[in-house]
Design an enzyme around this catalytic site. Structure first.
Site, mmCIF file in Angstrom:
data_model
loop_
_atom_site.group_PDB
_atom_site.id
_atom_site.type_symbol
_atom_site.label_atom_id
_atom_site.label_comp_id
_atom_site.label_asym_id
_atom_site.label_seq_id
_atom_site.Cartn_x
_atom_site.Cartn_y
_atom_site.Cartn_z
ATOM 1 N N ASP A 97 0.874 -1.162 0.000
ATOM 2 C CA ASP A 97 0.000 0.000 0.000
ATOM 3 C C ASP A 97 0.913 1.214 0.000
ATOM 4 O OD1 ASP A 97 -1.703 2.068 0.480
ATOM 5 O OD2 ASP A 97 -2.434 1.339 2.417
ATOM 6 N N LYS A 105 3.188 11.144 -3.530
ATOM 7 C CA LYS A 105 2.113 10.513 -4.296
ATOM 8 C C LYS A 105 1.212 11.552 -4.963
ATOM 9 C CE LYS A 105 -1.429 6.981 -3.546
ATOM 10 N NZ LYS A 105 -2.089 6.226 -2.478
ATOM 11 N N GLU A 121 -7.106 0.731 -4.703
ATOM 12 C CA GLU A 121 -7.127 0.672 -3.238
ATOM 13 C C GLU A 121 -8.473 0.193 -2.685
ATOM 14 O OE1 GLU A 121 -5.777 4.559 -2.192
ATOM 15 O OE2 GLU A 121 -3.728 4.129 -2.842
ATOM 16 N N ASP A 151 -12.547 5.959 2.600
ATOM 17 C CA ASP A 151 -11.118 5.937 2.923
ATOM 18 C C ASP A 151 -10.680 7.320 3.391
ATOM 19 O OD1 ASP A 151 -8.367 5.853 2.996
ATOM 20 O OD2 ASP A 151 -8.130 4.908 1.038
#
Lengths: 107, 636
Positions: free
Chosen positions: B25, B87, B184, B206
């Site tokens: 992850d 990211k 994800e 999330d």
């Protein structure tokens, strides 16, 4: 004729069985493969088969099929930690040679 | 010495066959690596037992690269050379980045790439990702005691091709083989075992450290489809901490905090927030850089009232995601909570109120994505038996793939809707005596004739040893990897000569094109079948013609004159019909059927005419083999 486990290994086996949600015990088997002839296999067991011998060690039920037993007789299963890696290790008095990686052995 | 793990009954891997694969992850704030141990997905910790690796890279003096907690600690002292949240930049062009998103000096690294200026030079987001992935890969190899065959790396569902490719590049630079990039939310759903659950629509909420994502997934026949995504790239647990800091400072209006206390305040706020997930109140204490400390009692009620606007900001994207998917909250079968911030009871309550059902929270929300990726990695690495229940089908090839055989016919090797990755092989042989090369023409489509399918690639296998027609064994293997890349190889089995080619079958194929190709295959099924049967009859006739020709020239002496005449007549009939076939392009199925019938009769006649001749040739061969040898010699 017998196989046994160390208290540490027994704890891990019980923990694995709990996390899995049950099971009859642990099957210790020898398969004919690998670079030195034989290889160990560890599996959860749901029920004993007719040609299984069962051993009780440290409160854990171990199943060994009749064909595998001569190869692992006297073996003690230990749980070891090597660096970050951890897992089961076979202390097998019958093994005369094992391959470099240790995954298979000869008798 | 290799250490063993317990396997499920019948699943113990043969030695050297248990392939080490991990799920990673790669998060904005933190990254994790997980694998399957004794059948259970487990997150791998570092030497100090820490599971989360902060996705922070520090470029130190002297060229040293520091990753993780140590790098995060340096972020305050040396922000210019410490890159966090890379990211947010990966696979993006300068124009994509909203001003104020990242606290660095960005510089253009060429079209479609940006970098951050550090003392070690301009570093691209891919390079930063590489360092984080390398650290995780090293941790995994140390923990598993061997080299990894590959990793499944998760990416947000909204990542576009460029961002996905950049993530893949980062993994390759880190020495990892990417088994697959997994969305994800899908990974989280897999961790909860939803892939083996009932079909239905699921929501994944999330709330991470710095980003908030909502995804609506539909599960049908084991395939997860992302229906819609939404979120807020600037909302996360850090905002809750900031909220607490503001409240704390407001408690002592006369007490001055300086810029240098920011980190201490943030840490105090964070630990108070975390305590309030289980306690109803907490004593928050923070020490100023000059040693004077302050404290204040924070109750859960006050905390929730202060952060309520943030909670509400997560509800709007939920509504938008549902609207985009054309669904109501009551249509959702289950809700998966991901991200550390979803531990807050208020967040869970808000989500439960919105959907009218309790969300899944059994799995550690920090770990769910990595655990799901680990399960998928184990399956992709081939550690589970083929056809095993629970294998997640994520992708299928949309059209059949095959190759051209004699007569312009298509032999399908991989039928459409086969799940990828896959590999299929089939054996082919030569058509002519002494044939030393074979052209392999790879085609895609559902039609029976090559001319109606899409041509993907052509290559030639050379160096086939000369043999009679039909004796050579040429194995053609079609292999599609998880990314849809097709490689075709052809090997002549006796000599081992081999050639291969790689193609991207879906390249440039729009959804409509695929649909059109399928429709035409259905519409033309009848005429295709007639055309195929005619071509097959032609190929058979031609091969018989060749065989008779070569037999006639080899053993003319064995022929009776009248027989020779009969054979030549039959031969001519077949040849005439073949000529007719060659000019029959475009005739209707009924005429094709008549032609085929005529051809069938002519070939049969030729077959009958040559039966005696063939028998005499056989006798002659046997006599040759045995003449001049005694019985004993033959027996020996």
């Amino acid at each position: 004729m017998s196989v046994s486990v160390t208290p540490k290994a027994a704890r891990q086996i019980r923990k694995a069985l709990d996390q899995r949600g049950g099971g009859y015990g642990l099957r210790v088997a020898v398969k004919t493969s690998g670079c030195s002839g034989y290889a160990y296999a560890l599996e959860f067991a749901e029920a004993p088969s007719p040609d299984d011998l069962s051993f009780e060690s440290e409160g854990v039920c171990l199943l060994v099929d009749a064909k595998s037993l001569p190869m692992v007789d006297g073996t003690q299963l230990d749980w070891v930690r090597e660096g970050l890696n951890e897992g089961f290790k076979f202390n097998n008095p019958n093994a005369t040679a094992s391959c470099g990686c240790g995954e298979s052995f000869a008798v | 010495m290799a250490l063993l793990q317990i396997a499920e009954p019948g699943r113990a891997a043969a030695p050297h066959q248990h392939r080490l694969a991990v799920g990673i992850d790669l998060g904005t704030t933190n990254s994790l690596v997980a694998t399957l141990r004794s059948g259970l997905p487990t997150v791998l910790a570092d030497e100090d037992g820490r599971m989360l690796l902060p996705s922070v890279v520090h470029y130190a003096d002297g060229g040293e690269i520091i990753v993780g907690d140590a790098a995060r600690a340096l972020a305050i002292r040396d922000p210019q050379n410490t890159i966090a949240s890379a990211k947010r930049l990966i696979g993006r062009a300068a124009a994509d980045i909203a001003p104020g998103t990242v606290p660095y000096t960005l510089s253009e690294l060429g079209p479609g790439a940006i970098g951050v200026a550090t003392r070690a030079g301009v570093k691209s987001a891919v390079e930063v990702g590489t360092e984080v992935l390398r650290a995780l890969a090293q941790r995994a190899e140390a923990a598993l005691g061997g080299p990894l065959v590959g990793a499944v790396i998760t990416v947000p569902a909204y990542f576009d091709d460029a961002q996905r490719q950049a993530t893949k590049d980062a993994a390759q630079r880190a020495g990892l083989t990417v088994l697959r990039l997994l969305n994800e939310p899908t990974a989280a759903a897999v961790a909860y075992g939803l892939d083996t659950a009932n079909e239905g629509v699921y929501a994944v909420y999330d709330l991470g450290g710095g980003t908030f994502d909502v995804s609506i997934l539909r599960l049908a026949r084991g395939v997860f489809e992302v229906l819609s995504t939404n979120g807020d790239a600037m909302l996360g647990g850090d905002d809750f901490d900031a909220c607490v800091v503001r409240w704390f400072c407001a408690q002592q209006p006369d007490f001055a905090w300086s810029e240098r206390d920011a980190a201490a305040l943030h840490a105090a706020a964070r630990s108070s927030k975390e305590s309030l997930s289980s306690e109803s109140e907490v004593m928050m204490r923070c020490e100023r850089s000059d040693g004077v400390s302050q404290m204040a009692r924070l109750t859960r009620e006050v905390f929730e009232a202060e952060t309520e606007p943030l909670i509400q900001r997560t509800i709007a994207p939920l509504k938008r995601a549902l609207r985009d998917a054309g669904l109501k909250p009551s249509d959702i079968e289950g809700i998966v909570m991901v991200g550390g911030a979803t531990r807050m009871p208020r967040v869970r309550r808000a989500v439960a109120d919105f959907f009218g059902r309790e969300p899944h929270t059994d799995i550690d929300p920090d770990q769910a994505v990595a655990l799901g990726a680990a399960i998928q990695a184990d399956q992709l690495a081939g550690n589970r038996a083929v056809g095993d229940a629970g294998l997640l089908l994520l992708d299928v090839c949309p059209l059949s793939l095959g190759l051209e055989t004699m007569g312009g016919l298509v032999e399908k090797i991989i039928p459409r809707n086969t799940t990828v990755p896959t590999a299929r092989a089939q054996e082919f042989t030569t058509f002519k005596d002494g044939q030393t090369a074979m052209a392999v023409h790879v085609v895609q489509g559902e039609r029976e004739l090559v001319s109606e399918c899409r041509s993907l690639a052509r290559f030639t296998l050379r160096g086939i040893p000369p043999m009679v027609a039909g004796a050579a064994r040429i194995r053609v293997t079609f292999q599609i990897d998880a990314d849809g890349l097709l490689s075709v190889s052809a090997t002549e089995q006796t000599s081992g000569v081999q050639t291969q080619v790689e193609v991207k079958p879906s390249y440039g194929l729009a959804h409509d094109t695929v649909a059109e190709m399928l429709r035409s295959a259905i519409d033309c099924a009848e005429s295709d079948a007639a055309a195929r049967m005619l071509r097959e009859a032609e190929v058979e006739a031609r091969s018989l013609l060749d065989a008779v020709d070569s037999a006639l020239s080899a053993d003319e002496s064995l022929l009776m004159p009248r027989e020779q005449f009969r054979i030549l007549c039959a031969l001519q009939d077949v040849a005439d019909l073949l000529e007719q076939c060659a000019t029959s392009e475009g005739v209707n199925p009924i005429e094709q059927k008549d032609l085929r019938e005529g051809l069938r009769q002519a070939t049969q006649a030729l077959n009958e005419a040559t039966t005696d001749f063939a028998a005499r040739r056989m006798d002659a061969r046997v006599r040759e083999a045995f003449s001049g040898r005694s019985i004993e010699q033959i027996g020996g």
